[in-house]
Design an enzyme around this catalytic site. Structure first.
Site, short mmCIF file in Angstrom:
data_model
loop_
_atom_site.label_atom_id
_atom_site.label_comp_id
_atom_site.label_asym_id
_atom_site.label_seq_id
_atom_site.Cartn_x
_atom_site.Cartn_y
_atom_site.Cartn_z
N ASP A 317 21.82 65.58 -70.70
CA ASP A 317 22.83 66.08 -69.77
C ASP A 317 23.79 64.98 -69.34
O ASP A 317 23.40 63.83 -69.16
CB ASP A 317 22.12 66.66 -68.54
CG ASP A 317 23.07 67.28 -67.54
OD1 ASP A 317 23.77 68.23 -67.92
OD2 ASP A 317 23.12 66.80 -66.39
N GLU A 370 25.36 66.21 -74.44
CA GLU A 370 26.37 66.99 -73.75
C GLU A 370 27.43 65.99 -73.29
O GLU A 370 27.32 65.38 -72.24
CB GLU A 370 25.77 67.74 -72.55
CG GLU A 370 26.74 68.73 -71.92
CD GLU A 370 27.07 68.43 -70.46
OE1 GLU A 370 28.10 68.93 -69.99
OE2 GLU A 370 26.32 67.69 -69.81
#
Length: 636
Positions: A317, A370
């Site tokens: 993330d 990401e």
């Protein structure tokens, strides 16, 4: 004279050395709480890194939370505190009581704990992972020989607590890991997904963070069961040939008093400089990627999920927030690197180390970034100054695609390039096309309610969009609920609106997505050359006036290729002619006009023979009645 020989579970000189170098990749087997036998006594061996603590004791259910009952011994040179507590049992709660040099006593959860008390409680629990019964050997053997660049990947992104719930119960109604495993396996196999990606697994105190503010990096959340229940879920999915990806959050952590923030009374896991160590927008702390012990904590954590729990990959993330020192910060809120730039050189080195170790030790595993900027070589080789990830979320494609799809069809001709632009850089990285949870929260609307028009037009628009996505180069990810056109935005506080499947248009959407996913899985043309220009060919990328896109997906041996035609206006084309490369027969294998998808149900030929008639710059072509918002896929 030689000192007393240390037992295998105790922290020795080599452990200190490797941890201090940042290379103790299985440090989680030493730090934390571990059931052991010492002589004739069984109990738990506790170890915690607290370099600037004045003293540390263990408090818990086994000693009535007495701050003086179990003092820990400091080990040098790193400040690792240890003690053995005979009689401590699996499942018992505990914390570390840390005396700081300012004279305060603070109570911290164990950073390496494998289990935690259910929120709002904040204690750690003793857990024993040594006797988990794994039966997924065949899956792991096949995974080691698996190449993601040549295989299908269609990912179903899921939040366990809000996928389905037991309604009408007095408690929150969460499915347990075991219940979820059985239900999700049936669903994804029926739908045709290859992997599930699980949000919010590592322990976190606040449901509304969706698991992106972690306090227990080595503990699957107790909301849905025990660590052994979590392992059972992974094992069950693997036995049913479904891969498992976890969201992983090395970018930041919350300020909660029991967590990592100021762990020993000083910035231990975070940068000491608040301009480097804090996210002003998120109210969180940033890991100190220049500190070997912190890098070791994170790298060993990634290895823990993949090697101890057999997870198939980690979706990392907020990578951009780690790479840029000024991410989310105004002038004066950040500190430049030694060259005066905004790149976090320590985070770059961390990623190269992380991905080299994780993927080097675990062939077939995945590290997915990401990353929302144009940072080069995110999936490039570390030896060539890349970051070494396996795959990268294609955020640029997602943004362009959703902006185009929201437009009134009258104006789409002016934004035609938003749908074609991604192919100009499609092979610069190994991409996943994503329509994730981030696109259906915070007043962004559900996918169906992003679509223009009313009623049936919305559903027809979204079907055309999904078909374009599935045909486009790149792996695929859809967030739960999008496959049956969930009307409301997603909320972690309730289950998906499964009752919508009582209505015809939602069942038709689900039918469409299911058949797209199975078309994708069974046709090598859709995935085996995803990282090569040879796998995708535009037939007509320039038909802006009619907002129609046509392209071919090629298989390696050219035995089974697929031609896609997608109409993004409500105008029917009675005699749409498409150029084709060969004088062949073209078999209609997917037709959005079938009644099961909400179309007219009109019968039409299944085979079309091309004729020598120039179209789209090609010598051959055939004609086909293309409905409003129609999609047709032909095999040749």
């Amino acid at each position: 004279m030689a000192g007393k020989r240390k037992k295998s579970y105790e922290i020795g000189e080599l452990d200190h050395y490797l941890f201090g170098q940042g290379n103790h990749y299985e440090i989680y087997k030493k730090l934390g709480a571990h059931k052991v036998c010492s002589g004739k006594k069984t109990g738990v061996y506790f170890a915690v890194w607290a370099p600037h603590a004045k003293s540390v004791t263990v408090v818990g259910e086994f000693n009535d939370w007495d701050m003086e009952a179990n003092p820990m011994e400091r080990g040098e040179p790193l400040g690792i505190y240890t003690c053995f507590i005979p009689g401590a049992q699996e499942g018992e709660m505990y914390k570390f009581c840390i005396e700081t040099y300012s004279g305060q006593y603070i109570f911290k959860a164990d950073p390496y704990a494998n289990y935690a008390e259910l929120r709002p409680g904040t204690a750690s629990r003793v857990a024993d992972l040594s006797d988990i019964a794994w039966t997924d050997e065949l899956w792991l053997k096949n995974r080691a020989e698996w190449d993601h660049r040549k295989e299908p990947m269609s990912i179903y992104e899921v939040h366990i607590g809000s996928w389905k719930r037991h309604l009408g119960r007095e408690d929150e109604g969460f499915y347990t890991y075991r219940e979820f495993a059985k239900e999700i396996t049936k669903y994804v196999k029926d739908m045709g997904y290859t992997h599930v990606e699980l949000m919010g697994i590592a322990e976190h105190p606040f449901d509304g963070s969706w698991g992106y503010q972690v306090t227990g990096y080595f503990a699957p959340t107790s909301r849905y069961g025990t660590p052994k229940d979590f392992a059972w879920m992974i094992n069950y999915l693997h036995k049913n040939k479904v891969g498992v990806i976890l969201d992983w959050v090395p970018a930041h952590f919350p300020r909660d008093a029991h967590g990592l923030a100021d762990f020993d009374g000083t910035p231990t896991y975070e940068y000491a400089d608040p301009k480097k160590g804090e996210h002003p927008d998120w109210g969180t702390k940033i890991f100190d990627y220049g500190k070997n012990e912190v890098r070791n904590f994170l790298i060993s954590n990634a290895l823990f999920w993949i090697e101890q729990y057999h997870v198939d990959g980690l979706r990392v993330d907020a990578v951009a927030s780690m790479l840029y020192l000024d991410y989310g910060k105004q002038d004066g809120q950040w500190t430049a690197n030694k060259y005066g730039g905004n790149k976090n050189l320590e985070a770059i080195d961390f990623f190269k180390h992380l991905n080299s170790v994780v993927l080097g030790r675990n062939p077939g595993a995945l590290m997915i970034a990401e990353e929302s900027t144009a940072w080069p070589k995110v999936t490039g080789d570390v030896e060539e100054d890349g970051l070494g990830f396996s795959l990268k979320w294609n955020m640029g494609w997602m943004h362009d695609f959703t902006e185009y799809m929201k437009l009134d069809p009258l104006y789409r001709k002016g934004a035609h390039n938003q749908m074609t632009f991604a192919m100009s850089y499609a092979y610069s990285e190994n991409y996943i096309l994503v329509l994730s949870h981030d696109e259906v929260v915070h007043l962004k609307c559900s996918m169906i309610n992003k679509m223009p028009g009313l009623g049936a037009d919305k559903y027809a628009n979204l079907k055309a969009g999904y078909a374009f996505m599935m045909g486009h180069a790149g792996k695929k990810l859809l967030f739960m609920g999008q496959e049956f056109a969930q009307l409301r935005e997603w909320s972690e506080e309730r289950e998906l609106d499964w009752y919508l499947l009582a209505e015809e248009e939602h069942r038709q959407m689900q039918n469409w997505v299911r058949d797209l996913l199975h078309l994708y899985k069974r046709n090598k043309a859709m995935y085996e050359m995803d990282s090569s220009w040879e796998g995708f060919e535009w037939v007509n990328a320039d038909d802006a006036q009619r907002s129609i896109f046509s392209f071919i997906r090629h298989s390696k041996d050219c035995r089974k290729n697929l031609l896609f035609v997608c109409n993004f206006t409500p105008v029917e084309r009675e005699d749409y002619r498409v150029g084709v490369p060969k004088r062949k027969q073209y078999k209609l294998v997917l037709n959005s006009d079938e009644s099961k998808y909400g179309g007219s149900g009109e019968e039409r030929p299944l085979v079309y023979k091309s004729v020598k008639s120039e179209c789209d710059g090609r010598p051959y072509s055939f004609a086909y009645r293309l409905p409003a918002y129609g999609v047709a896929v032909f095999e040749f």
